[in-house]
Design an enzyme around this catalytic site. Structure first.
Site, short mmCIF file in Angstrom:
data_model
loop_
_atom_site.label_atom_id
_atom_site.label_comp_id
_atom_site.label_asym_id
_atom_site.label_seq_id
_atom_site.Cartn_x
_atom_site.Cartn_y
_atom_site.Cartn_z
N HIS A 118 36.73 43.09 31.23
CA HIS A 118 37.58 42.16 31.98
C HIS A 118 36.77 41.36 33.00
CE1 HIS A 118 40.81 44.34 30.19
NE2 HIS A 118 40.58 45.44 30.87
N HIS B 207 44.22 43.93 27.32
CA HIS B 207 43.43 44.90 26.59
C HIS B 207 43.39 44.61 25.10
CE1 HIS B 207 44.25 47.12 30.31
NE2 HIS B 207 43.05 47.59 30.10
#
Lengths: 199, 330
Positions: B56, B218
């Site tokens: 991320h 995700h």
């Protein structure tokens, strides 16, 4: 009677089985999760086997508590705390006896599964590892073979369910039609009991 | 699938080694996977620890530094870190004023941070926790693990970090973090699936002519799939979804966030549409940030986060920050 060696074998067989099935677990995890269940568990159980060799705990309880702590320290995600708690609490319930009966183990595993349900907040039917573990524990006082069959059946029975816990829950109805990866790996863990016992 | 890596097993460690080389102002513990601002613990200051799966970037390691996080724990790709990392981070940043854990609402992050909090408290470290759950795409949260934590994490980390930097006590930093979370909502779309190094192929199958509405960060699919829409249509849909849940009477901070593989050309164009629809809806914009901040590896797509601010939150947002991923006023 089950001694520390039996529980060490249980972990070794589980590690080998997770290693063999890692790709399948990851594939199951990719449509409804994030495609890492196999690689995470593989990392964890590899570390468990290495630690058990190095520290050589000498009671069933100590083997499982050490294995559980190692999973919590290496797996991450939800699987680390959940599998780690399962083994730690099962080990704790076994106390410090040098050998335990199959009945005592069944009771201890039930305590472990209860702890997982309390931690994750999942109940049977939520499409999680609980769907394999609860039937396995219920069947365990029969035989390891019966527990294995019950766990595998429980894992397969997650296919038509809609996930209500974990990352798969975000998919809503689209989680239906996929076997839950956590229930699948739990079935591997239970199946390893039979092989560890040489049955 | 081609990736600029050696092997999947060392992706996170390799990235941390490179990050350490690029940012000597941070202490990067590659072996234990903890990134700490070099002057930690800062006497009398609350420590801020966040963490989550890798993939991320710049979240979270890129937000460590004066005015934002004190430490970050990167887990494996898309996998939450383990309690050992969080405990180590908490110990490294604790000056005695306590530590705030900033946790995104994903089952793994929550469980591991809960365990770490218990361990830290056993060691005499005062811990407070804030759960970030800003994603409006998860509607029936009674039947799921609850709303996910996405773009608002940046706002929580920045504003709580500014308060900690000013010397606010733990209770105040925690309260501000909660206020930011409650004032923030996000909505994301994916134009392509992402590829995790461990799997090496896209995590889900998204045909060229379709997009996923309401994705998390995700690589999990969203809640709904539709035929590809224009930037204008996506902006209308996203802002509408947010405003159904948030009625901003005050000005808002706007984050137009890229998922990793969408160029700035597209993100700026998308931002123009987001600003248009906000103006049409009478929402006043106090500040806008456009770029890749909370990414999802090589996923194409974007998310919009709105955070309603009062004068205090806006002042803290504008306060100086000096991190690899966010830097102004210094």
């Amino acid at each position: 009677m089950l001694d520390a060696d039996f529980f060490r074998r249980w972990m070794t067989v589980t590690a080998a089985s997770v290693d063999r099935e890692a790709e399948r677990l990851t594939d199951l995890d990719s449509p409804i999760g994030d495609a890492d269940h196999g690689s995470n568990l593989k990392r964890g159980f590899t570390a468990v086997v290495a630690t058990l060799e190095k520290e050589a705990p000498d009671t069933p309880g100590a083997v499982l508590m050490l294995a559980g702590r190692q999973l919590i320290s290496t797996v991450g995600g939800a699987s680390g705390p959940l599998y780690g708690t399962l083994l730690r609490r099962t080990g704790k319930a076994l106390g410090d006896a040098a050998e335990v009966t199959e009945e005592q183990f069944a009771d201890a595993l039930r305590a472990g599964v209860d702890a997982v349900m309390a931690l994750g907040g999942a109940a049977p039917g939520d499409k999680t590892m609980i769907d394999a573990l609860v039937p396995a524990v219920d069947a365990l006082s029969g035989s390891f073979a019966a527990a294995r069959a019950a766990a595998e059946e429980g894992a397969a029975a997650t296919i038509p369910l809609q996930a209500r816990k974990g990352r798969a829950s975000y998919l809503g109805e689209r989680s239906i039609g996929h076997q839950d990866p956590g229930a699948t790996s739990s079935a591997l863990l239970i199946a390893a009991l039979e092989e560890a016992a040489g049955e | 699938m081609k990736m600029l890596i050696n092997v999947a097993e060392t992706v996170v460690a390799d990235a941390l080694r490179g990050m350490a080389a690029a940012h000597p102002e941070l202490t990067v513990d590659v072996e234990n996977r903890v990134i700490v601002r070099r002057d930690a613990p800062v006497a009398g200051r609350v420590g801020l620890v966040s963490g989550g799966g890798s993939g991320h970037e710049p979240l979270h390691g890129g937000f460590v530094g004066p005015g934002m996080l004190s430490a970050a724990c990167p887990g494996e790709v898309f996998t939450s870190p383990v309690p050992d990392q969080m405990l180590r981070a908490a110990a490294a940043v604790n000056s005695g004023a306590g530590v705030l854990f900033i946790v995104k609402n994903y089952t793994g992050d929550v469980l591991n941070f809960d365990m770490a909090a218990e361990l830290a408290e056993d060691e005499g470290i005062r811990i407070a926790k804030v759960l970030v759950n800003d994603d409006v795409a998860v509607t029936d949260s009674l039947y799921t693990a609850g709303r996910r934590g996405t773009g608002a994490t940046l706002y929580v980390e920045k504003i709580a970090g500014a308060a900690a930097e000013e010397g606010a006590p733990l209770e105040r930093v925690e309260a501000l973090a909660r206020q930011v979370n409650e004032s923030s909502r996000s909505f994301g779309v994916a134009l392509s699936a992402c590829t995790t190094p461990a799997k090496g192929s896209p995590t889900f199958d998204l045909p060229p002519g379709e997009l996923e509405l309401g994705v998390g960060i995700h690589g999990e699919p969203g809640r709904e799939r539709r035929a590809m829409m224009t930037s204008r249509e996506i902006a209308d849909f996203s802002v509408q979804a947010i405003l159904e849940d948030l009625d901003p009477r005050n000005p808002v901070l706007v984050l137009v966030n890229g998922m990793g593989a969408t160029p700035l050309l597209e993100l700026y164009g998308f931002n123009a549409e987001v600003q248009r629809v906000l103006t049409e809806r009478g929402v006043v914009v106090a500040h806008t940030l456009v770029g890749n901040y909370v990414t999802s590896l090589d996923m194409a797509g974007a998310s919009v986060t709105l955070c309603q601010v009062d004068e205090e939150l806006l002042r803290l947002w504008n306060a100086p920050v000096k991190t690899p991923g966010l830097r102004w006023g210094v």
